[in-house]
Motif scaffolding. Structure first.
Motif, short mmCIF file in Angstrom:
data_model
loop_
_atom_site.label_atom_id
_atom_site.label_comp_id
_atom_site.label_asym_id
_atom_site.label_seq_id
_atom_site.Cartn_x
_atom_site.Cartn_y
_atom_site.Cartn_z
N LEU A 274 0.82 -1.20 0.00
CA LEU A 274 0.00 0.00 0.00
C LEU A 274 0.86 1.25 0.00
O LEU A 274 1.86 1.32 0.73
CB LEU A 274 -0.90 0.02 1.24
N VAL A 275 0.45 2.24 -0.78
CA VAL A 275 1.16 3.53 -0.83
C VAL A 275 0.14 4.65 -0.74
O VAL A 275 -0.72 4.79 -1.62
CB VAL A 275 1.99 3.67 -2.13
N GLU A 276 0.26 5.45 0.32
CA GLU A 276 -0.66 6.57 0.52
C GLU A 276 -0.11 7.85 -0.12
O GLU A 276 1.10 8.02 -0.26
CB GLU A 276 -0.88 6.86 2.01
N MET B 212 -10.99 -2.51 3.51
CA MET B 212 -9.90 -1.55 3.62
C MET B 212 -10.23 -0.51 4.69
O MET B 212 -11.41 -0.18 4.90
CB MET B 212 -9.68 -0.84 2.28
N GLY B 213 -9.21 0.00 5.33
CA GLY B 213 -9.44 0.99 6.37
C GLY B 213 -8.41 2.09 6.37
O GLY B 213 -7.34 1.97 5.77
N TRP B 214 -8.77 3.17 7.00
CA TRP B 214 -7.85 4.27 7.29
C TRP B 214 -7.74 4.41 8.81
O TRP B 214 -8.73 4.37 9.52
CB TRP B 214 -8.36 5.59 6.70
N CYS C 176 -3.11 3.77 5.55
CA CYS C 176 -4.04 2.89 4.85
C CYS C 176 -3.79 1.46 5.33
O CYS C 176 -2.64 1.09 5.62
CB CYS C 176 -3.77 3.01 3.36
N ASN C 177 -4.84 0.66 5.39
CA ASN C 177 -4.71 -0.71 5.88
C ASN C 177 -5.57 -1.66 5.08
O ASN C 177 -6.72 -1.35 4.72
CB ASN C 177 -5.11 -0.76 7.35
N ALA C 178 -5.04 -2.83 4.82
CA ALA C 178 -5.79 -3.89 4.15
C ALA C 178 -6.09 -5.00 5.14
O ALA C 178 -5.21 -5.42 5.88
CB ALA C 178 -4.99 -4.44 2.98
N TRP D 209 0.08 -2.54 5.90
CA TRP D 209 0.00 -1.11 6.18
C TRP D 209 0.82 -0.34 5.14
O TRP D 209 1.86 -0.82 4.70
CB TRP D 209 0.57 -0.79 7.55
N GLY D 210 0.37 0.87 4.85
CA GLY D 210 1.19 1.77 4.06
C GLY D 210 2.18 2.49 4.96
O GLY D 210 2.20 2.28 6.18
#
Length: 123
Positions: free
Chosen positions: A4-6, A34-36, A96-98, A113-114
Motif C-alpha cells: 500500500l502507498v498513501e 480496507m481501512g484508514w 491505509c490498511n488492508a 500497512w502503508g
C-alpha cells in the motif's frame, strides 16, 4: 500480502479539505475490507474509517462521521478518504490498511500497512 502507498496529505487551514489516496498492488485488493487509521504525536494509532470489499458498507469513527467519506475503486486498486471541515485535532499521520476488521465497537488493522501520509491542519 497487499502493498500500500498513501498520498494526498499536506498542510491545510482549519475548515479546509483534503483527499487521501491509497494505491494497492496485488490482484487480491478487491477481496479486502480496507481501512484508514491515524496516529497523532504521542498518541496511539486510532481507527478512522473502513469500507467493505464491495464498497457497499462503510464505517466511521465518531470523530469522522459527517466530515469524512471513504470510498474505493476496485478497478484502480485504490481506496480514498475525502476529508472535509478539517480541524486541528485531525492533525496526524494517516495510514491505509488492508484486512481491517471490526469486533464489536472496535476496529483493528490487518497485516498490510502503508507508510503513512502526514496531514497537518492549522488554525
Amino acid at each position: 500480502q497487499v502493498q500500500l502507498v498513501e498520498s494526498g496529505g499536506g498542510l491545510v487551514q482549519a475548515g479546509g479539505s483534503l483527499r487521501l489516496s491509497c494505491q494497492a498492488s496485488g490482484r487480491t485488493f478487491s477481496s479486502y475490507t480496507m481501512g484508514w487509521f491515524r496516529q497523532a504525536p504521542g498518541k496511539e494509532r486510532e481507527f478512522v474509517a473502513a469500507i467493505t470489499w464491495s464498497g457497499e458498507l462503510t464505517y466511521y469513527a465518531d470523530s469522522a462521521k459527517g466530515r469524512f467519506t471513504i470510498s474505493r475503486d476496485n478497478g484502480k486498486n485504490t481506496v480514498y478518504l475525502q476529508m472535509n471541515s478539517l480541524k486541528p485535532d485531525d492533525t496526524a499521520v494517516y495510514f491505509c490498511n488492508a484486512g481491517t476488521r471490526g469486533l464489536g465497537k472496535n476496529w483493528y488493522g490487518g497485516g498490510s500497512w502503508g507508510q503513512g501520509t502526514q496531514v497537518t491542519v492549522s488554525l
